[in-house]
Design an enzyme around this catalytic site. Structure first.
Site, short mmCIF file in Angstrom:
data_model
loop_
_atom_site.label_atom_id
_atom_site.label_comp_id
_atom_site.label_asym_id
_atom_site.label_seq_id
_atom_site.Cartn_x
_atom_site.Cartn_y
_atom_site.Cartn_z
N TYR A 1 5.56 -39.86 -93.43
CA TYR A 1 4.70 -38.75 -93.83
C TYR A 1 5.47 -37.80 -94.75
O TYR A 1 6.70 -37.81 -94.81
CB TYR A 1 4.14 -37.99 -92.62
CG TYR A 1 5.13 -37.10 -91.91
CD1 TYR A 1 5.30 -35.76 -92.28
CD2 TYR A 1 5.91 -37.59 -90.86
CE1 TYR A 1 6.21 -34.95 -91.63
CE2 TYR A 1 6.81 -36.78 -90.20
CZ TYR A 1 6.95 -35.46 -90.59
OH TYR A 1 7.86 -34.65 -89.95
N CYS A 2 4.69 -37.00 -95.48
CA CYS A 2 5.23 -35.90 -96.29
C CYS A 2 4.23 -34.75 -96.14
O CYS A 2 3.63 -34.61 -95.08
CB CYS A 2 5.44 -36.34 -97.74
SG CYS A 2 3.93 -36.84 -98.60
N SER A 3 4.01 -33.97 -97.18
CA SER A 3 3.07 -32.86 -97.08
C SER A 3 1.64 -33.34 -96.93
O SER A 3 0.93 -32.96 -96.01
CB SER A 3 3.19 -31.93 -98.29
OG SER A 3 4.46 -31.33 -98.31
N ILE B 1 1.71 -33.95 -93.04
CA ILE B 1 1.92 -32.89 -92.04
C ILE B 1 0.87 -31.79 -92.17
O ILE B 1 0.54 -31.13 -91.19
CB ILE B 1 3.36 -32.32 -92.11
CG1 ILE B 1 3.70 -31.55 -90.82
CG2 ILE B 1 3.56 -31.49 -93.37
CD1 ILE B 1 5.15 -31.14 -90.69
N GLY C 1 0.78 -36.90 -98.28
CA GLY C 1 0.75 -38.35 -98.29
C GLY C 1 1.08 -39.01 -99.61
O GLY C 1 0.91 -40.22 -99.74
#
Length: 165
Positions: A97-99, A126, A101
């Site tokens: 995951y990141c901010s 996230i 996607g």
């Protein structure tokens, strides 16, 4: 020549679409290749409770330290090094995951190219995780309401957290 009131009517009808905010889905469709399958935040939450999944955070260290999903391992984005994952089983379920996607999709591609068989990208990242009310942890392992919002522009998709830049 177009009459002024007709021009104004056309302009006014076009304005909402000019200013309409894209959804996270629109952004992911625009920026991602679709090579890495998605997993929903609800699915990840169920798997997280079973601790049957490796969760990788593909944001930068500064973002990870503000908050991250409980149990996540920092792998970064700009300085990502696949060799740090040499001890991970190739067939184990991995969620990146990141901010929202986008960066995690790129890291997910790299993982798949390195032979990892069961890689998923967290749909909405996230931001969606926190927007759904799931907890995030700070660098001291304590629950926090803060999430690094990446930038003022991207922060529009983070609704249920204290935004940090």
């Amino acid at each position: 020549m177009m009459k002024p009131h007709l021009f104004l009517l056309i302009l006014m009808s076009a304005l909402p679409s000019l200013y309409a905010q894209q959804s996270i889905g629109d952004l992911l469709e625009k920026y991602n290749s679709g090579n890495v399958p998605y997993i929903s935040v609800e699915e990840l939450r169920m798997q997280q409770l079973d601790s049957n999944v490796i969760i990788l955070d593909a944001r930068e260290q500064e973002e990870f330290e503000v908050s991250h999903i409980k149990g996540a391992h920092f792998i970064g984005y700009n300085e990502f090094d696949i060799s740090r994952l040499n001890n991970y089983p190739k067939n184990r379920k991995i969620v990146v995951y990141c901010s929202i996607g986008v960066r995690s999709a790129k890291i997910g591609d790299k993982l798949q190219n390195a032979g990892f068989k069961n890689v998923r990208n967290l749909y909405g990242g996230i931001f969606s995780w926190k927007n759904k009310g799931y907890e995030v942890m700070n660098s001291e392992g304590k629950q926090t309401e803060k999430v690094h919002a990446y930038s003022k522009h991207w922060s529009n998709w983070l609704k249920n957290a204290e935004k940090v830049y």
